[in-house]
Write a protein that holds these residues in place. Sequence first.
Motif, short mmCIF file in Angstrom:
data_model
loop_
_atom_site.label_atom_id
_atom_site.label_comp_id
_atom_site.label_asym_id
_atom_site.label_seq_id
_atom_site.Cartn_x
_atom_site.Cartn_y
_atom_site.Cartn_z
N VAL A 1 107.95 -63.78 41.36
CA VAL A 1 108.76 -64.97 41.18
C VAL A 1 108.80 -65.71 42.52
N ARG A 2 108.65 -67.05 42.46
CA ARG A 2 108.77 -67.84 43.68
C ARG A 2 109.50 -69.15 43.41
N ASN A 3 110.00 -69.75 44.45
CA ASN A 3 110.66 -71.05 44.40
C ASN A 3 109.58 -72.11 44.53
N SER A 4 109.49 -73.02 43.57
CA SER A 4 108.42 -74.02 43.59
C SER A 4 108.52 -74.97 44.78
N PRO B 1 103.98 -62.86 51.05
CA PRO B 1 103.84 -64.31 50.97
C PRO B 1 103.22 -64.71 49.62
N ALA B 2 103.88 -65.60 48.91
CA ALA B 2 103.45 -66.00 47.58
C ALA B 2 102.02 -66.51 47.57
N ASP C 1 106.49 -69.44 50.77
CA ASP C 1 107.49 -68.46 51.19
C ASP C 1 107.28 -67.13 50.45
N PRO C 2 108.02 -66.11 50.82
CA PRO C 2 107.88 -64.81 50.16
C PRO C 2 108.23 -64.86 48.68
N GLU D 1 99.47 -52.31 45.96
CA GLU D 1 100.91 -52.35 45.68
C GLU D 1 101.49 -53.63 46.25
N PHE D 2 102.17 -54.39 45.43
CA PHE D 2 102.80 -55.62 45.87
C PHE D 2 104.29 -55.36 46.05
#
Length: 77
Positions: free
Chosen positions: A42-45, A9-10, A50-51, A3-4
């Motif tokens: 979804v992550r910030n490039s 952490p990405a 980061d998470p 389960e994510f």
Amino acid sequence: MHEFRNGTPARTLPVVWRKSRRSNPNGNCVEVATLPSGEVAVRNSRFPDDPALVYTRAEIAAFVLGAKDGEFDDLIV
């Protein structure tokens, strides 16, 4: 099945990240990836370690369809 959760952490997610062709070379983009569970991360490039945020397929569908309908056009400068 693992389960994510939001905040994982990405860098630890077993995925291949992708971003829009419309992203610019300054690193100002959002990246998405499909998790083995079928959810979408979804992550910030700019901060790839980061998470990540994790969404269900239904949540992503609601957002993408809303964007296609122009519901978020006011956010574009």
